[in-house]
Write an enzyme that holds these catalytic residues in place. Structure first.
Site, PDB file in Angstrom:
ATOM      1  N   LYS A 211     -11.968  -4.784  -0.632  1.00  0.00           N
ATOM      2  CA  LYS A 211     -13.132  -4.020  -0.797  1.00  0.00           C
ATOM      3  C   LYS A 211     -12.620  -2.447  -1.226  1.00  0.00           C
ATOM      4  O   LYS A 211     -13.500  -1.679  -1.571  1.00  0.00           O
ATOM      5  CB  LYS A 211     -13.880  -3.833   0.386  1.00  0.00           C
ATOM      6  CG  LYS A 211     -13.181  -3.505   1.782  1.00  0.00           C
ATOM      7  CD  LYS A 211     -13.871  -3.474   3.148  1.00  0.00           C
ATOM      8  CE  LYS A 211     -13.408  -4.209   4.100  1.00  0.00           C
ATOM      9  NZ  LYS A 211     -11.965  -4.171   4.627  1.00  0.00           N
TER      10      LYS A 211
ATOM     11  N   LYS B 244       0.902  -1.244   0.064  1.00  0.00           N
ATOM     12  CA  LYS B 244      -0.027  -0.053   0.160  1.00  0.00           C
ATOM     13  C   LYS B 244       0.837   1.166  -0.037  1.00  0.00           C
ATOM     14  O   LYS B 244       0.577   2.231  -0.619  1.00  0.00           O
ATOM     15  CB  LYS B 244      -1.054  -0.078   1.361  1.00  0.00           C
ATOM     16  CG  LYS B 244      -2.114  -0.993   1.048  1.00  0.00           C
ATOM     17  CD  LYS B 244      -3.173  -0.746   2.067  1.00  0.00           C
ATOM     18  CE  LYS B 244      -4.201  -1.971   2.204  1.00  0.00           C
ATOM     19  NZ  LYS B 244      -4.812  -1.835   3.455  1.00  0.00           N
TER      20      LYS B 244
ATOM     21  N   LYS C 133      -6.157 -10.566  -4.732  1.00  0.00           N
ATOM     22  CA  LYS C 133      -7.190 -10.732  -3.962  1.00  0.00           C
ATOM     23  C   LYS C 133      -8.492  -9.838  -4.176  1.00  0.00           C
ATOM     24  O   LYS C 133      -8.269  -8.705  -4.716  1.00  0.00           O
ATOM     25  CB  LYS C 133      -6.806 -10.356  -2.438  1.00  0.00           C
ATOM     26  CG  LYS C 133      -7.641 -10.614  -1.151  1.00  0.00           C
ATOM     27  CD  LYS C 133      -6.909 -10.028   0.025  1.00  0.00           C
ATOM     28  CE  LYS C 133      -7.184  -8.461   0.016  1.00  0.00           C
ATOM     29  NZ  LYS C 133      -6.909  -7.663   1.494  1.00  0.00           N
TER      30      LYS C 133
HETATM   31  P1  TYM Z   1     -10.378  -6.424   6.289  1.00  0.00           P
HETATM   32  O1  TYM Z   1     -11.442  -5.477   6.756  1.00  0.00           O
HETATM   33  O2  TYM Z   1      -9.711  -6.280   5.155  1.00  0.00           O
HETATM   34  O3  TYM Z   1     -11.275  -8.009   5.981  1.00  0.00           O
HETATM   35  C1  TYM Z   1     -12.080  -8.457   7.089  1.00  0.00           C
HETATM   36  C2  TYM Z   1     -11.728  -9.955   7.011  1.00  0.00           C
HETATM   37  O4  TYM Z   1     -12.167 -10.486   5.751  1.00  0.00           O
HETATM   38  C3  TYM Z   1     -11.014 -11.172   4.987  1.00  0.00           C
HETATM   39  N1  TYM Z   1     -11.023 -11.109   4.028  1.00  0.00           N
HETATM   40  C4  TYM Z   1     -11.009 -12.004   3.026  1.00  0.00           C
HETATM   41  N2  TYM Z   1     -10.867 -13.283   3.173  1.00  0.00           N
HETATM   42  C5  TYM Z   1     -10.735 -14.174   2.082  1.00  0.00           C
HETATM   43  N3  TYM Z   1     -10.813 -13.662   0.660  1.00  0.00           N
HETATM   44  C6  TYM Z   1     -10.575 -12.414   0.605  1.00  0.00           C
HETATM   45  N4  TYM Z   1     -10.670 -11.952  -0.732  1.00  0.00           N
HETATM   46  C7  TYM Z   1     -10.727 -11.474   1.485  1.00  0.00           C
HETATM   47  N5  TYM Z   1     -10.628 -10.203   1.625  1.00  0.00           N
HETATM   48  C8  TYM Z   1     -10.727  -9.911   3.188  1.00  0.00           C
HETATM   49  C9  TYM Z   1      -9.924 -10.573   6.159  1.00  0.00           C
HETATM   50  O5  TYM Z   1      -8.876 -11.696   6.056  1.00  0.00           O
HETATM   51  C10 TYM Z   1     -10.226 -10.465   7.162  1.00  0.00           C
HETATM   52  O6  TYM Z   1     -10.561 -11.786   8.163  1.00  0.00           O
HETATM   53  N6  TYM Z   1      -6.521  -5.964   9.485  1.00  0.00           N
HETATM   54  C11 TYM Z   1      -8.026  -6.542   9.354  1.00  0.00           C
HETATM   55  C12 TYM Z   1      -8.822  -6.121  10.163  1.00  0.00           C
HETATM   56  C13 TYM Z   1      -8.404  -6.048  11.728  1.00  0.00           C
HETATM   57  C14 TYM Z   1      -8.589  -7.212  12.389  1.00  0.00           C
HETATM   58  C15 TYM Z   1      -8.250  -6.802  13.579  1.00  0.00           C
HETATM   59  C16 TYM Z   1      -8.783  -8.661  11.990  1.00  0.00           C
HETATM   60  C17 TYM Z   1      -8.128  -5.124  12.524  1.00  0.00           C
HETATM   61  N7  TYM Z   1      -7.919  -5.517  13.724  1.00  0.00           N
HETATM   62  C18 TYM Z   1      -7.947  -7.904  14.725  1.00  0.00           C
HETATM   63  C19 TYM Z   1      -8.796  -9.612  13.347  1.00  0.00           C
HETATM   64  C20 TYM Z   1      -8.251  -9.249  14.373  1.00  0.00           C
HETATM   65  C21 TYM Z   1      -8.444  -6.130   7.927  1.00  0.00           C
HETATM   66  O7  TYM Z   1      -7.885  -5.291   7.321  1.00  0.00           O
HETATM   67  O8  TYM Z   1      -9.409  -7.004   7.442  1.00  0.00           O
END
Ligand code: TYM
Length: 332
Positions: free
Chosen positions: A201, A113, A198
């Site tokens: 969003k 990023k 991937k």
């Molecule tokens: P985020 O908001 O990008 O995504 C939320 C969850 O969705 C999963 N995910 C996916 N799984 C499969 N295929 C995909 N294409 C895909 N895109 C997203 C992510 O792996 C995630 O589980 N850093 C984290 C948010 C976060 C978090 C935390 C998660 C902040 N603090 C503490 C767990 C524990 C994030 O950006 O997720």
């Protein structure tokens, strides 16, 4: 003792099929039944990149509404907004004093990023670098055992483990060492137009992304137009046929099947696409319908979030207070 689970989703864009299959669906179907679980709209993380305040506010409410629409039950688990619980930011600073700049600069998401922003001539917010420390604080504040996430979050959860172990060694046992868990299929759903990336969003191009709130027609079109490979045979091979492998995984996740077995069932790309499209539409239909009902009653969602934050605060505070004292800060 009951297992503690924590996971979150950041409101940087509309929720996708990747978020659902990689994380949310399992939170609903498995995690909330087997443990003492917390699920958070991690809004502070949405401020690490260029953002529009009104949009973050709308997306935060929408994410919370979708989590409930998908089936998280506030009687079984704690659903809340991260910024409502000050313990996350309080602990994050202590963990910044535990982490090194070298280990944060090695994080893949920061490198990718950050490079993209610099190439576009934009500045990079310092919080993009420190983001995984805040994520570690999210997890460690609750004594979390398991973190159910998609594959892309593995490196971040590893950092949380490293920080927990280091903190405990230096200052005495304070944190549980967490581990990441992933779904058996669809832990990394790929973009339908670019199956080497991937499904994310916040991507600029939306043609390859299925959003949870897309209508049935749109979902159908996006899947039927998915980029496939030049071959004709349906085989499950992520390297050679990433587009077809992605569709097989999506279909397998929707139908509780196995992508390898499903490959043997199809003779053409067209019929695989049609079945995948139908399966996704049916999977998302009840979520979309329930979302519409809940969105019409914003007061209910706000009430759930308020109660969730109170509960979360009560769970996090003793451990975060103990971490302050362990590090040498005077008890207040
Ligand atoms: P985020 O908001 O990008 O995504 C939320 C969850 O969705 C999963 N995910 C996916 N799984 C499969 N295929 C995909 N294409 C895909 N895109 C997203 C992510 O792996 C995630 O589980 N850093 C984290 C948010 C976060 C978090 C935390 C998660 C902040 N603090 C503490 C767990 C524990 C994030 O950006 O997720």
């Amino acid at each position: 003792m009951t297992k503690r689970i924590f996971s979150g989703i950041k409101p940087t864009g509309h929720m996708t099929l990747g978020n659902y299959l990689g994380a949310l669906r399992r939170w609903v179907e498995v995690d909330q039944h087997q443990s003492d679980a917390l699920f958070s709209v991690v809004d502070l993380h949405a401020l690490t990149v260029d953002h529009d305040p009104g949009r973050v506010r709308r997306l935060s409410r929408q994410a919370a509404t979708l989590m409930l629409a998908a089936g998280l039950d506030p009687e079984r688990c704690t659903v809340f907004v991260q910024s409502h619980v000050a313990e996350h930011a309080r602990l994050s600073y202590l963990l910044e004093c535990t982490a090194t700049d070298g280990e944060l600069r090695r994080m893949i998401q920061y490198k990718e990023k950050g490079a993209r922003a610099r190439a576009a001539g934009e500045s990079v917010r310092l919080s993009l670098l420190t983001y995984p420390v805040l994520m570690a604080a999210d997890i460690l504040a609750y004594g979390t055992d398991e973190v159910p996430v998609g594959e892309d979050q593995t490196q971040h959860v590893e950092l949380s483990r490293d920080l927990a172990v280091r903190f405990n060694q230096r200052y005495g046992h304070t944190f549980t060492v967490p581990r990441a868990t992933h779904p058996s299929v669809a832990a990394r759903v790929m973009d339908l137009q670019d199956p080497l990336s991937k499904m994310g969003k916040s991507h600029a191009s939306t043609a390859g992304i299925v959003y949870l709130l897309d209508d049935a027609d749109t979902v159908h079109k996006k899947i039927m137009r998915a980029v496939t490979d030049s071959g004709r045979e349906v085989t499950y091979d992520r390297e050679q046929s990433p587009g077809i492998a992605n569709l097989l995984e999506i279909l397998a996740a929707c139908s509780e099947g196995n992508p390898k077995d499903l490959a043997g069932v199809y003779e053409s790309y067209g019929s695989l696409k049609r079945d995948a499209a139908d399966a996704v539409v049916e999977l998302l239909r009840p979520v979309r319908e329930r979302h519409a009902e809940l969105a019409a009653d914003g007061g209910h969602v706000d009430e759930v979030l308020k109660r969730g934050a109170e509960r979360a605060r009560g769970m996090a505070r003793p451990r975060v207070d103990a971490a302050h004292v362990a590090m040498g800060l005077l008890p207040g």
